[in-house]
Design an enzyme around this catalytic site. Sequence first.
Site, PDB file in Angstrom:
ATOM      1  N   LYS A 207      -1.267  -1.738  -8.474  1.00 60.03           N
ATOM      2  CA  LYS A 207       0.122  -1.682  -7.987  1.00 60.03           C
ATOM      3  C   LYS A 207       0.802  -3.033  -8.174  1.00 60.03           C
ATOM      4  O   LYS A 207       1.959  -3.120  -8.604  1.00 60.03           O
ATOM      5  CB  LYS A 207       0.150  -1.290  -6.498  1.00 60.03           C
ATOM      6  CG  LYS A 207      -0.237   0.161  -6.257  1.00 60.03           C
ATOM      7  CD  LYS A 207      -0.512   0.451  -4.782  1.00 60.03           C
ATOM      8  CE  LYS A 207      -1.070   1.857  -4.608  1.00 60.03           C
ATOM      9  NZ  LYS A 207      -1.524   2.141  -3.239  1.00 60.03           N
TER      10      LYS A 207
ATOM     11  N   GLN B 205      -1.987  -0.762   2.616  1.00 59.98           N
ATOM     12  CA  GLN B 205      -2.982   0.038   1.877  1.00 59.98           C
ATOM     13  C   GLN B 205      -3.918   0.757   2.856  1.00 59.98           C
ATOM     14  O   GLN B 205      -4.483   0.137   3.754  1.00 59.98           O
ATOM     15  CB  GLN B 205      -3.783  -0.876   0.939  1.00 59.98           C
ATOM     16  CG  GLN B 205      -4.793  -0.144   0.072  1.00 59.98           C
ATOM     17  CD  GLN B 205      -4.165   0.819  -0.934  1.00 59.98           C
ATOM     18  OE1 GLN B 205      -3.120   0.533  -1.512  1.00 59.98           O
ATOM     19  NE2 GLN B 205      -4.788   1.972  -1.130  1.00 59.98           N
TER      20      GLN B 205
ATOM     21  N   ASP C  65       5.966   3.687   0.897  1.00 58.96           N
ATOM     22  CA  ASP C  65       4.988   4.785   0.848  1.00 58.96           C
ATOM     23  C   ASP C  65       5.540   6.042   1.524  1.00 58.96           C
ATOM     24  O   ASP C  65       4.925   7.099   1.477  1.00 58.96           O
ATOM     25  CB  ASP C  65       3.687   4.364   1.560  1.00 58.96           C
ATOM     26  CG  ASP C  65       2.579   4.026   0.577  1.00 58.96           C
ATOM     27  OD1 ASP C  65       2.708   4.396  -0.612  1.00 58.96           O
ATOM     28  OD2 ASP C  65       1.590   3.402   1.001  1.00 58.96           O
TER      29      ASP C  65
END
Length: 282
Positions: free
Chosen positions: A54, A98, A121
């Site tokens: 990412k 994460q 997200d």
Amino acid sequence: MVAQIIDGKALAARLRDQVRTEVEHFKRSTGRPIGLATVLVGDDPASEVYVNSKRKLSRETGIQDHHRRLPANATQEQVAQTLDELANDPAVSGILLQLPLPAHLDAKALIDRIPWNKDVDGLTTTSAGRLARNIEGLIPCTPAGVMSLLEDEGVQLQGAHAVVVGRSDLVGKPLAQLLLQKNATVTIAHSKTKDLAATTHQAQILIAAAGVPHLIGAEHIAPGTVVIDVGIHRTPEGLIGDVDFNAAQGKASRITPVPGGVGPMTIAELLRNTLKAAWLQS
Ligand code: NAD
């Protein structure tokens, strides 16, 4: 019938090119940079691989990299403080925590510290509520990637019967909502569904997001179905999905491979969300 393969890798590369151009445009017209903060707690090797790719792809797109790493024994307060600092930092457009987090941390409470307009997200309670109410916001990356693949393929969604296998907050539920917004008739199957094959057989569009290797075989697929495989499983023979690709290829009209289908789309959508977050804050 041999299914046509849907090339997620190619579409993801095109989307990243688009984002690169639009990031330049943002910088020129606002005089401000765009930044993505990735927060990694602990040393899970798979998470590290995901975060690194990412970060690499966001740098390649002209997005600044604000990485924070905390030890596996970091406390709830330490992670919360890191998230709060990033939330208040104007150079940070998007924050990605994460997952999974070490078991002693309350992941839901930490996710909810991220402001909705930095929630790249799309996992905060506010983002989920905005999606459910069809209010503009940031949408979880994997469902967004599935929708982009279907759109790019020109798959007719209005009035089509879509069956989503899986009801997680990360994939199944938001995907069902996005399909509903496009006027598909949506069925959600899950671990307690009684006759999975009978349910999936009704699908014109079948999306597998159950996290069970090769759960979907030829017997689950009506001829001509568009099959999207979200599952990712590492095996000694390489990556495989929730769909038994070889079996499904004889029944489906179109199908995503694993790897090279939904996976690359997830990161491309993360970059799009980071750009969108920057605009939402500007
Ligand atoms: P999850 O474990 O949170 O949810 C799985 C869902 O599938 C649950 O709702 C469960 O009810 C359902 N399910 C489980 N077994 C089933 C069965 N036998 N029959 C029907 N339904 C069943 O998983 P998740 O986070 O939604 O992820 C699903 C899969 O997608 C995993 O393989 C994950 O690795 C993969 N994934 C891929 C990407 C990507 O970028 N391609 C992103 C996120 C997740």
